[in-house]
Design a protein around this motif. Sequence first.
Motif, PDB file in Angstrom:
ATOM      1  N   GLY A   1       5.773  20.895  -3.464  1.00  0.00           N
ATOM      2  CA  GLY A   1       6.343  20.053  -3.805  1.00  0.00           C
ATOM      3  C   GLY A   1       5.729  18.486  -3.544  1.00  0.00           C
ATOM      4  N   LEU A   2       6.540  17.629  -2.871  1.00  0.00           N
ATOM      5  CA  LEU A   2       5.488  16.175  -2.715  1.00  0.00           C
ATOM      6  C   LEU A   2       5.555  16.673  -1.198  1.00  0.00           C
ATOM      7  N   PRO A   3       4.728  14.758  -0.803  1.00  0.00           N
ATOM      8  CA  PRO A   3       4.844  15.277   0.374  1.00  0.00           C
ATOM      9  C   PRO A   3       5.626  14.277   1.072  1.00  0.00           C
ATOM     10  N   ASN A   4       6.023  14.638   2.360  1.00  0.00           N
ATOM     11  CA  ASN A   4       7.744  14.349   3.346  1.00  0.00           C
ATOM     12  C   ASN A   4       7.218  12.604   2.873  1.00  0.00           C
ATOM     13  N   ARG A   5       6.362  12.016   3.248  1.00  0.00           N
ATOM     14  CA  ARG A   5       5.681  10.179   3.028  1.00  0.00           C
ATOM     15  C   ARG A   5       6.705  10.248   1.809  1.00  0.00           C
ATOM     16  N   VAL A   6       5.908  10.831   1.273  1.00  0.00           N
ATOM     17  CA  VAL A   6       7.053  10.139  -0.147  1.00  0.00           C
ATOM     18  C   VAL A   6       8.411  10.356  -0.831  1.00  0.00           C
ATOM     19  N   ALA A   7       9.204  11.269  -0.267  1.00  0.00           N
ATOM     20  CA  ALA A   7      10.020  12.093  -0.878  1.00  0.00           C
ATOM     21  C   ALA A   7      10.819  11.631   0.053  1.00  0.00           C
ATOM     22  N   THR A   8      10.702  11.215   0.608  1.00  0.00           N
ATOM     23  CA  THR A   8      11.674  10.305   1.922  1.00  0.00           C
ATOM     24  C   THR A   8      11.371   8.764   2.192  1.00  0.00           C
TER      25      THR A   8
ATOM     26  N   ALA B   1       9.112   3.813  -7.113  1.00  0.00           N
ATOM     27  CA  ALA B   1       7.301   3.966  -7.217  1.00  0.00           C
ATOM     28  C   ALA B   1       7.098   5.428  -7.519  1.00  0.00           C
ATOM     29  N   ALA B   2       7.392   6.044  -6.637  1.00  0.00           N
ATOM     30  CA  ALA B   2       7.084   7.931  -7.462  1.00  0.00           C
ATOM     31  C   ALA B   2       7.799   8.170  -8.736  1.00  0.00           C
ATOM     32  N   TRP B   3       9.025   7.952  -8.920  1.00  0.00           N
ATOM     33  CA  TRP B   3       9.293   7.733  -9.848  1.00  0.00           C
ATOM     34  C   TRP B   3       7.920   7.133 -11.878  1.00  0.00           C
ATOM     35  N   ARG B   4       8.105   6.369 -10.921  1.00  0.00           N
ATOM     36  CA  ARG B   4       7.097   5.448 -11.775  1.00  0.00           C
ATOM     37  C   ARG B   4       6.136   6.625 -11.672  1.00  0.00           C
TER      38      ARG B   4
ATOM     39  N   GLN C   1       1.016  -0.843   0.152  1.00  0.00           N
ATOM     40  CA  GLN C   1       0.045   0.012  -0.204  1.00  0.00           C
ATOM     41  C   GLN C   1       0.715   1.153   0.347  1.00  0.00           C
ATOM     42  N   GLY C   2       1.929   0.902   0.946  1.00  0.00           N
ATOM     43  CA  GLY C   2       2.790   3.109   0.880  1.00  0.00           C
ATOM     44  C   GLY C   2       3.798   2.679  -0.685  1.00  0.00           C
ATOM     45  N   VAL C   3       3.741   1.629  -1.327  1.00  0.00           N
ATOM     46  CA  VAL C   3       4.416   2.303  -3.065  1.00  0.00           C
ATOM     47  C   VAL C   3       3.313   2.274  -4.153  1.00  0.00           C
ATOM     48  N   ARG C   4       1.673   1.800  -3.624  1.00  0.00           N
ATOM     49  CA  ARG C   4       0.817   1.764  -4.435  1.00  0.00           C
ATOM     50  C   ARG C   4       0.495   3.394  -4.170  1.00  0.00           C
ATOM     51  N   ASN C   5       0.850   4.027  -3.244  1.00  0.00           N
ATOM     52  CA  ASN C   5       1.072   4.961  -2.611  1.00  0.00           C
ATOM     53  C   ASN C   5       1.091   6.306  -3.096  1.00  0.00           C
ATOM     54  N   ALA C   6       2.179   5.226  -2.957  1.00  0.00           N
ATOM     55  CA  ALA C   6       3.307   6.924  -3.582  1.00  0.00           C
ATOM     56  C   ALA C   6       3.600   7.075  -4.760  1.00  0.00           C
ATOM     57  N   GLU C   7       2.897   6.017  -5.530  1.00  0.00           N
ATOM     58  CA  GLU C   7       2.467   5.665  -6.993  1.00  0.00           C
ATOM     59  C   GLU C   7       1.559   6.333  -7.294  1.00  0.00           C
ATOM     60  N   LEU C   8       0.172   6.619  -6.507  1.00  0.00           N
ATOM     61  CA  LEU C   8      -1.155   7.456  -7.283  1.00  0.00           C
ATOM     62  C   LEU C   8      -0.294   8.981  -6.872  1.00  0.00           C
ATOM     63  N   ILE C   9       0.307   9.192  -5.278  1.00  0.00           N
ATOM     64  CA  ILE C   9       0.692  10.694  -5.236  1.00  0.00           C
ATOM     65  C   ILE C   9       1.263  11.155  -6.000  1.00  0.00           C
ATOM     66  N   THR C  10       2.171  11.001  -6.436  1.00  0.00           N
ATOM     67  CA  THR C  10       3.434  11.706  -7.619  1.00  0.00           C
ATOM     68  C   THR C  10       2.578  11.829  -8.584  1.00  0.00           C
ATOM     69  N   ALA C  11       1.644  11.088  -9.028  1.00  0.00           N
ATOM     70  CA  ALA C  11       0.680  11.117 -10.377  1.00  0.00           C
ATOM     71  C   ALA C  11       0.189  11.772 -10.471  1.00  0.00           C
ATOM     72  N   LEU C  12      -0.499  11.907  -9.249  1.00  0.00           N
ATOM     73  CA  LEU C  12      -1.560  13.314  -9.557  1.00  0.00           C
ATOM     74  C   LEU C  12      -1.036  14.421  -8.677  1.00  0.00           C
TER      75      LEU C  12
END
Length: 325
Positions: free
Chosen positions: A115-122, A130-133, A21-32
Amino acid sequence: MPASQTSVVREELRQIEVCDQGVRNAELITALRFAGGLHNISGRVALEAEFHSPYILQRMRKALFEMYGVVTEAKQLPVNSTKPGQPMFLFRTSDGEAIARRLGLLDSRRQQVRGLPNRVATGSPDELAAAWRGAFMARGMLTAPGRSASLELTSPTNEAAMALVGAAGRLGIQAKSREIRGQVKVLIRDPEAIAEMLSKMGATKSAEFWNNQRQDREKRATANRLVNFDDANLRRSAQASAAACARVERALEILGDDVPEHLKVAGQLRLTHREASLDELGSKAEPPLTKDAIAGRIRRLLGMADKVAKQLGIPGTEAAIPRES
């Protein structure tokens, strides 16, 4: 690499199944973050995102629904309202404030995060990849191998760009942020780093294909350099041979019957075998001569002719050398 390779990479990425879920969330947040924005519609915050592919759009809608229970409206934009290469598929949720807060895209002052939420960037390495994806599926592009090869992302802000630069750094890959023609870009230029980032994002087939094309291009470039080098050597050799023969012809003309027999023989050998090396000329002499001996005789022939030409006030042997066009 053809321009359509960007679409091939996106297609490969969108088929990746993610369970964490954390990986999926990072992808979703960054894509949005890269594909959308928050808008005020009739006093309510709406979350919107535009994508190039309906399948990527469906992937994000599915993630929003399964993780946050959010139902979105989707549509294809009219062809006449978009420019070639721009996103054509949009989804929107009109009650976006609550979900934007949960995603970390809206701060406590109801301002969109720069920018991006801290939980994604770190996050963990898998979350950073996943954020790059997600960013690539939203606004990524892969250019052909060559001098200007790059993997690039178009970022909504400098802060979002720097967050992804930092994420790449934590993955051991060097990326840079640049403003190009009014757009903020995140760039990876190094060919090996591009292939590595494609692999980390999950586009392993695209990474292999891109890498093979890069290696093939480098082999062709090396072969072309060798061919050009050989051609240049052949041209120089031909020019040197033509110059030597022209000087010998002029020397024999100047000296006429006064040329010593052994020098005349050396000169005639040079004219008869114009492309032969000095070693080959020496072997054709009777009796055979060494390379240094035949070279010495030709030098003495030219020197004698130039001396006579100077005494007579006429052009010497160098005047017979063909001028380069």
